[in-house]
Design a protein around this motif. Structure first.
Motif, PDB file in Angstrom:
ATOM      1  N   ALA A 195     -35.603 -40.938 -32.806  1.00  0.00           N
ATOM      2  CA  ALA A 195     -36.964 -41.396 -33.071  1.00  0.00           C
ATOM      3  C   ALA A 195     -36.986 -42.345 -34.268  1.00  0.00           C
ATOM      4  O   ALA A 195     -37.663 -43.377 -34.245  1.00  0.00           O
ATOM      5  N   GLU A 196     -36.230 -42.017 -35.290  1.00  0.00           N
ATOM      6  CA  GLU A 196     -36.157 -42.879 -36.469  1.00  0.00           C
ATOM      7  C   GLU A 196     -35.552 -44.235 -36.108  1.00  0.00           C
ATOM      8  O   GLU A 196     -36.029 -45.280 -36.545  1.00  0.00           O
TER       9      GLU A 196
ATOM     10  N   ARG B  36     -34.910 -36.338 -33.802  1.00  0.00           N
ATOM     11  CA  ARG B  36     -35.466 -36.945 -35.016  1.00  0.00           C
ATOM     12  C   ARG B  36     -34.708 -38.237 -35.367  1.00  0.00           C
ATOM     13  O   ARG B  36     -35.316 -39.250 -35.714  1.00  0.00           O
ATOM     14  N   GLU B  37     -33.386 -38.217 -35.251  1.00  0.00           N
ATOM     15  CA  GLU B  37     -32.580 -39.399 -35.555  1.00  0.00           C
ATOM     16  C   GLU B  37     -32.846 -40.537 -34.560  1.00  0.00           C
ATOM     17  O   GLU B  37     -32.959 -41.690 -34.961  1.00  0.00           O
TER      18      GLU B  37
ATOM     19  N   ARG C  83     -33.257 -30.796 -32.250  1.00  0.00           N
ATOM     20  CA  ARG C  83     -34.305 -31.360 -33.118  1.00  0.00           C
ATOM     21  C   ARG C  83     -33.748 -32.468 -34.006  1.00  0.00           C
ATOM     22  O   ARG C  83     -34.384 -33.503 -34.206  1.00  0.00           O
ATOM     23  N   GLU C  84     -32.553 -32.239 -34.567  1.00  0.00           N
ATOM     24  CA  GLU C  84     -31.926 -33.250 -35.427  1.00  0.00           C
ATOM     25  C   GLU C  84     -31.668 -34.547 -34.662  1.00  0.00           C
ATOM     26  O   GLU C  84     -31.967 -35.638 -35.154  1.00  0.00           O
TER      27      GLU C  84
ATOM     28  N   THR D 299     -42.206 -41.390 -33.366  1.00  0.00           N
ATOM     29  CA  THR D 299     -42.241 -39.992 -33.779  1.00  0.00           C
ATOM     30  C   THR D 299     -41.313 -39.185 -32.882  1.00  0.00           C
ATOM     31  O   THR D 299     -41.065 -39.567 -31.733  1.00  0.00           O
ATOM     32  N   PRO D 300     -40.794 -38.055 -33.376  1.00  0.00           N
ATOM     33  CA  PRO D 300     -39.939 -37.216 -32.535  1.00  0.00           C
ATOM     34  C   PRO D 300     -40.636 -36.756 -31.252  1.00  0.00           C
ATOM     35  O   PRO D 300     -40.012 -36.736 -30.192  1.00  0.00           O
TER      36      PRO D 300
END
Length: 123
Positions: A55-56, A52-53, A48-49, A61-62
Motif C-alpha cells: 500500500a505504501e 502495508r508495504e 498485514r506487514e 491505504t492498506p
C-alpha cells in the motif's frame, strides 16, 4: 492515460489493471522474501506487514490495497504455504536479478520510480 495504455497494451484494459498487476507482483515477491511463518498468528502479522508495504509503495491505504489491488489468491496461497520463493531465489527482493538484495521482506522502490494516486479522468 487509459487511452494510451490501451494503445500500448493492444487490449481493452484500464490503467487500474496495471496497478493491480503491480500490487500483486509486489505482494507475491514480499511473501516469498518473508519466508514461511511458524503459526497462524505469525502468518496474519506477516500478511498485514506485506499489505502495508505494498500500500505504501502504491500510495494507498492498506484496506484499499487489500480490497482492490492485491489478488486474493496470492494471500490465500501464502496462508497455504505456497509462495514464489523458488522462482525469485537469487534475484533479491524486488525480483530484479541485478539488485542482489535479499535482506528481508521490505519492499524497496526502484530509483526514480514513484507511485502516484490516480484519479478518474473528468469527462
Amino acid at each position: 492515460m487509459n487511452t494510451r495504455f490501451k494503445e500500448l497494451a493492444g487490449e481493452d484494459c484500464p490503467a487500474k489493471d496495471l496497478r493491480t498487476w503491480t500490487a500483486t507482483v509486489l505482494a507475491a515477491t514480499a511473501f516469498a522474501a518473508a519466508g514461511q511463518p511458524k503459526s497462524k498468528a505469525a502468518a496474519k502479522r506477516r500478511e498485514r506487514e506485506v499489505i502495508r508495504e505494498v500500500a505504501e509503495a502504491l500510495g494507498n491505504t492498506p484496506a484499499a490495497c487489500r480490497r482492490s489491488y492485491v489478488d486474493p489468491r496470492v494471500i490465500a496461497a501464502f496462508h497455504n504455504g505456497q509462495t514464489i520463493a523458488r522462482v525469485t531465489r537469487g534475484r533479491g527482493e524486488s525480483g530484479d536479478p541485478s539488485s542482489g538484495k535479499t535482506s528481508g521482506p521490505r519492499l524497496r522502490r526502484r530509483r526514480g520510480w514513484r507511485a502516484r494516486r490516480t484519479r478518474p479522468a473528468c469527462r
